[in-house]
Design an enzyme around this catalytic site. Sequence first.
Site, PDB file in Angstrom:
ATOM      1  CG  ASP A  10      17.746 -40.434 -67.600  1.00 19.33           C
ATOM      2  OD1 ASP A  10      18.355 -39.671 -66.819  1.00 19.33           O
ATOM      3  OD2 ASP A  10      17.668 -41.668 -67.413  1.00 19.33           O
ATOM      4  CB  CYS A  65      21.259 -41.474 -67.421  1.00 22.19           C
ATOM      5  SG  CYS A  65      22.527 -42.744 -67.254  1.00 22.19           S
ATOM      6  CB  THR A  67      24.457 -44.951 -63.202  1.00 18.21           C
ATOM      7  OG1 THR A  67      24.023 -45.353 -64.515  1.00 18.21           O
ATOM      8  CG2 THR A  67      23.577 -45.582 -62.137  1.00 18.21           C
ATOM      9  N   GLY A  68      24.989 -42.522 -65.328  1.00 25.50           N
ATOM     10  CA  GLY A  68      25.900 -42.208 -66.431  1.00 25.50           C
ATOM     11  C   GLY A  68      26.181 -43.433 -67.290  1.00 25.50           C
ATOM     12  N   GLY A  70      24.003 -46.188 -68.431  1.00 26.81           N
ATOM     13  CA  GLY A  70      23.092 -46.601 -69.500  1.00 26.81           C
ATOM     14  C   GLY A  70      23.178 -45.688 -70.708  1.00 26.81           C
ATOM     15  CG  HIS A  98      46.047 -42.186 -74.582  1.00 28.41           C
ATOM     16  ND1 HIS A  98      46.638 -43.142 -73.789  1.00 28.41           N
ATOM     17  CD2 HIS A  98      46.922 -41.148 -74.640  1.00 28.41           C
ATOM     18  CE1 HIS A  98      47.823 -42.711 -73.378  1.00 28.41           C
ATOM     19  NE2 HIS A  98      48.014 -41.492 -73.866  1.00 28.41           N
ATOM     20  NE  ARG A 132      51.502 -44.951 -78.061  1.00 25.95           N
ATOM     21  CZ  ARG A 132      51.849 -43.794 -77.486  1.00 25.95           C
ATOM     22  NH1 ARG A 132      52.314 -42.799 -78.229  1.00 25.95           N
ATOM     23  NH2 ARG A 132      51.745 -43.632 -76.174  1.00 25.95           N
ATOM     24  CG  HIS A 133      47.117 -42.445 -78.677  1.00 19.31           C
ATOM     25  ND1 HIS A 133      47.144 -43.546 -77.860  1.00 19.31           N
ATOM     26  CD2 HIS A 133      48.121 -41.631 -78.268  1.00 19.31           C
ATOM     27  CE1 HIS A 133      48.116 -43.403 -76.973  1.00 19.31           C
ATOM     28  NE2 HIS A 133      48.723 -42.251 -77.197  1.00 19.31           N
TER      29      HIS A 133
HETATM   30  C1  RB5 Z   1      16.526 -44.268 -64.619  1.00 16.33           C
HETATM   31  O1  RB5 Z   1      15.912 -44.521 -63.385  1.00 16.33           O
HETATM   32  C2  RB5 Z   1      17.925 -44.864 -64.623  1.00 16.33           C
HETATM   33  O2  RB5 Z   1      17.836 -46.226 -64.860  1.00 16.33           O
HETATM   34  C3  RB5 Z   1      18.781 -44.197 -65.675  1.00 16.33           C
HETATM   35  O3  RB5 Z   1      18.828 -42.833 -65.423  1.00 16.33           O
HETATM   36  C4  RB5 Z   1      20.223 -44.636 -65.751  1.00 16.33           C
HETATM   37  O4  RB5 Z   1      20.833 -44.633 -64.501  1.00 16.33           O
HETATM   38  C5  RB5 Z   1      20.494 -45.845 -66.512  1.00 16.33           C
HETATM   39  O5  RB5 Z   1      21.647 -46.284 -66.668  1.00 16.33           O
END
Ligand code: RB5
Length: 143
Positions: A10, A65, A67-68, A70, A98, A132-133
């Site tokens: 995004d 995104c 934070t990675g 969402g 794993h 097993r994994h």
């Molecule tokens: C967008 O501002 C932000 O919410 C998105 O990139 C992400 O961090 C969501 O988890």
Amino acid sequence: MRAKVGLFSDHGGYTLKQDLLNCASEYNFVDYGTNSADAVDYPDFANQAAQCLKDKTIQKAILICGTGIGICMAANRHSWVRAFVAHNITEVKLAREHNDANTICFSGRYQTLDEVKIFIDTFLKTPFEGGRHARRVDIFSKI
Ligand code: RB5
């Protein structure tokens, strides 16, 4: 043959995605956007990545995104996606060995290009251990 790897982001991951594309000769990347810093909705890119994995257009996906988090949550709504947010090499190695992870997620705001490249190298070269994994992955894949 090198795995075909889809890149999806995004606006929060746009700059890091572009930086990764500039190292493209080291990888077999396919860019699925977004294509500018304008605000977009990360679930749309997670869904597109899931579709590409399902129809085997790509073998692995990189999702970015802000934070990675969402984009990882959204991708994991699809039963065949095994996505995780990578914070260190041990996690990346174990996610492959794993969990047979097929998708790695990053923060475009809090992770550096150098760090992410090291994680991607490990992600792409580490094989799934099976055994097993495989049984455990099969169990949650049917949920
Ligand atoms: C967008 O501002 C932000 O919410 C998105 O990139 C992400 O961090 C969501 O988890």
